[in-house]
Structure formats: structure tokens, C-alpha cells
Design an enzyme around this catalytic site. Structure first.
Site, PDB file in Angstrom:
ATOM      1  N   CYS A  45      87.583  33.964  34.679  1.00  8.69           N
ATOM      2  CA  CYS A  45      88.261  32.774  35.205  1.00  8.69           C
ATOM      3  C   CYS A  45      88.400  31.697  34.144  1.00  8.69           C
ATOM      4  O   CYS A  45      89.416  31.001  34.071  1.00  8.69           O
ATOM      5  CB  CYS A  45      87.495  32.197  36.396  1.00  8.69           C
ATOM      6  N   ARG A 122      92.580  37.056  42.463  1.00  3.70           N
ATOM      7  CA  ARG A 122      93.434  36.333  41.509  1.00  3.70           C
ATOM      8  C   ARG A 122      94.883  36.432  41.984  1.00  3.70           C
ATOM      9  O   ARG A 122      95.576  37.396  41.660  1.00  3.70           O
ATOM     10  CB  ARG A 122      93.291  36.933  40.110  1.00  3.70           C
TER      11      ARG A 122
HETATM   12  C1  BEZ Z   1      85.014  36.296  36.224  1.00  3.63           C
HETATM   13  O1  BEZ Z   1      84.504  36.653  35.171  1.00  3.63           O
HETATM   14  O2  BEZ Z   1      85.863  35.417  36.270  1.00  3.63           O
HETATM   15  C2  BEZ Z   1      84.605  36.958  37.489  1.00  3.63           C
HETATM   16  C3  BEZ Z   1      84.267  38.298  37.438  1.00  3.63           C
HETATM   17  C4  BEZ Z   1      83.874  38.922  38.609  1.00  3.63           C
HETATM   18  C5  BEZ Z   1      83.801  38.209  39.786  1.00  3.63           C
HETATM   19  C6  BEZ Z   1      84.167  36.895  39.820  1.00  3.63           C
HETATM   20  C7  BEZ Z   1      84.579  36.257  38.670  1.00  3.63           C
END
Ligand code: BEZ
Length: 210
Positions: A45, A122
Site C-alpha cells: 500500500c 485494491r
Molecule cells: C500490503 O503490503 O500493502 C498488504 C499486504 C497484504 C495485506 C494487506 C496489505
């Protein structure tokens, strides 16, 4: 039911890092790219939000406002924005919805429980100035999006509207676009005689937009 392409974007009121917004009053006469991310202070993110932030001027140039969202509090959002700014110098200078009650995530189908019951997937919603949803992308939690593709798709939608054309595979700015295929034999015969377009065949013809 989840909103689909062609629907008017459902209205809502939400708290954001730039204050309270009512979506129907947000970004009047502009496009909106509204996107969710699973959680603040997570690595993928952070790369994605930084991508939106560093390329914000390209969205501005396309008359487009960015609007982020996650199921986090305003305090978490503020802490994350400040943390990223301190660590990398990148500033998330667009509103991020604090959707702690999941109201907006559920309204837009961003919460897909078989992927996660607590974090939004996403999603990217491309919404035109009439508030119509024009394109939707969904990515899972473990794969980040592609900012070149988000910008390409936005520009393709706007170019299609402006010129009444369709965009072929991998279209990018400067490429030829597809002219609408004939809908009658008269139009077919006119197309065959038209040397101003590049014809692969009568139903697949392209023209330069400049
Ligand atoms: C992330 O790295 O943004 C992420 C990865 C897995 C679950 C939620 C966020």
C-alpha cells in the site's frame, strides 16, 4: 449490489484526510479516480499510495481528482501520511477516506469477504464528470496495481469521449484510434471508399487523432 460500469457512482458522506466530503459535491466537473487499499502502514500500500502521490500532476493534467480509501481511522491515516513523508519525502496530498464503519467499502464492493473480511481489496473506480462509473479495476491484497495502466486507461477513456473513437489493444497517447465500424451497407461502402482512414478491413479501421 456492487456498482458496475455505466452506473451512477453511489453517493456518500465520509471523513477524509482533507475533511468531510459529500461525494456528489466532490470534484465538480472533474473526473475522479477513487481507489481503495487494504491498510495503512503496510508495504505494498505504501508503494501504491506513493505512486499516486508522485504522479499526481499527471492526474491534474487530465482534470482528475484522486480519492483514496481504507478501513482505517483518520488518526491512522494521518500517522501514515506523516510517517511516509518523514521517511521518503513523499506527501499524500489528496483526500483519503477513513472508512472505519466500512460504509463506503461495502457500497462500492471494495470489501470482498473471501479475500478479506476486514480489509478492502485494491479497487480503482474511474468516474466521469457526470458521476458515471466508466471503468473498474480490482486487484487482490498481495499484488500492487500498475500506475502506467491507470493513467493510460484514464487517458484512453477521455480520448474516446473526445473523438468518438475506440481504443485498441495497448493504445497510448499518440497512437491511432479505431473509428466506429459501419452499421449499414451504405456506411460499409462509404468506408471502403474512404482513403482518409487506415483500413485493416471494412470493420477495423484506424485514424490518427492529430
Ligand atoms: C500490503 O503490503 O500493502 C498488504 C499486504 C497484504 C495485506 C494487506 C496489505
Amino acid at each position: 449490489m456492487m456498482p458496475r460500469i455505466g452506473d451512477i457512482a453511489p453517493d456518500f458522506v465520509a471523513n477524509t484526510t482533507k475533511g468531510k466530503i459529500k461525494f456528489s459535491d466532490f470534484a465538480k466537473d472533474k473526473w475522479v479516480v477513487m481507489f481503495s487499499h487494504p491498510a495503512d502502514f503496510t508495504p505494498v500500500c505504501t508503494t501504491e499510495m506513493s505512486g499516486f502521490a508522485t504522479r499526481k500532476s499527471e492526474f491534474d493534467a487530465l482534470n482528475t481528482e484522486l480519492l483514496g480509501l481504507s478501513i482505517d481511522s483518520i488518526h491512522a491515516h494521518l500517522g501514515w501520511v506523516q510517517n511516509v513523508r518523514e521517511n521518503t519525502g513523499v506527501y499524500f496530498d489528496f483526500p483519503i477516506i477513513a472508512d472505519l464503519d466500512m460504509k463506503v467499502s461495502k457500497l462500492y464492493g471494495m470489501l470482498q469477504p473471501n479475500e478479506s473480511e476486514t480489509a478492502a481489496v485494491r479497487a480503482v473506480f474511474f468516474i466521469d464528470p457526470k458521476k458515471k462509473i466508466r471503468l473498474i479495476m480490482y486487484y487482490p491484497l498481495n499484488v500492487g496495481r500498475n500506475m502506467d495502466e491507470i493513467l493510460r486507461a484514464l487517458e484512453a477513456l477521455q480520448t474516446s469521449d473526445k473523438h468518438g473513437v475506440a481504443m485498441p489493444l495497448d493504445w497510448k497517447k499518440g497512437d491511432k484510434a479505431i473509428v466506429p465500424p459501419p452499421k449499414s451497407l451504405d456506411e460499409l461502402n462509404a468506408r471502403l471508399a474512404d482513403d482518409s482512414v487506415e483500413k485493416v478491413t471494412w470493420y477495423l479501421a484506424k485514424k490518427s487523432l492529430n
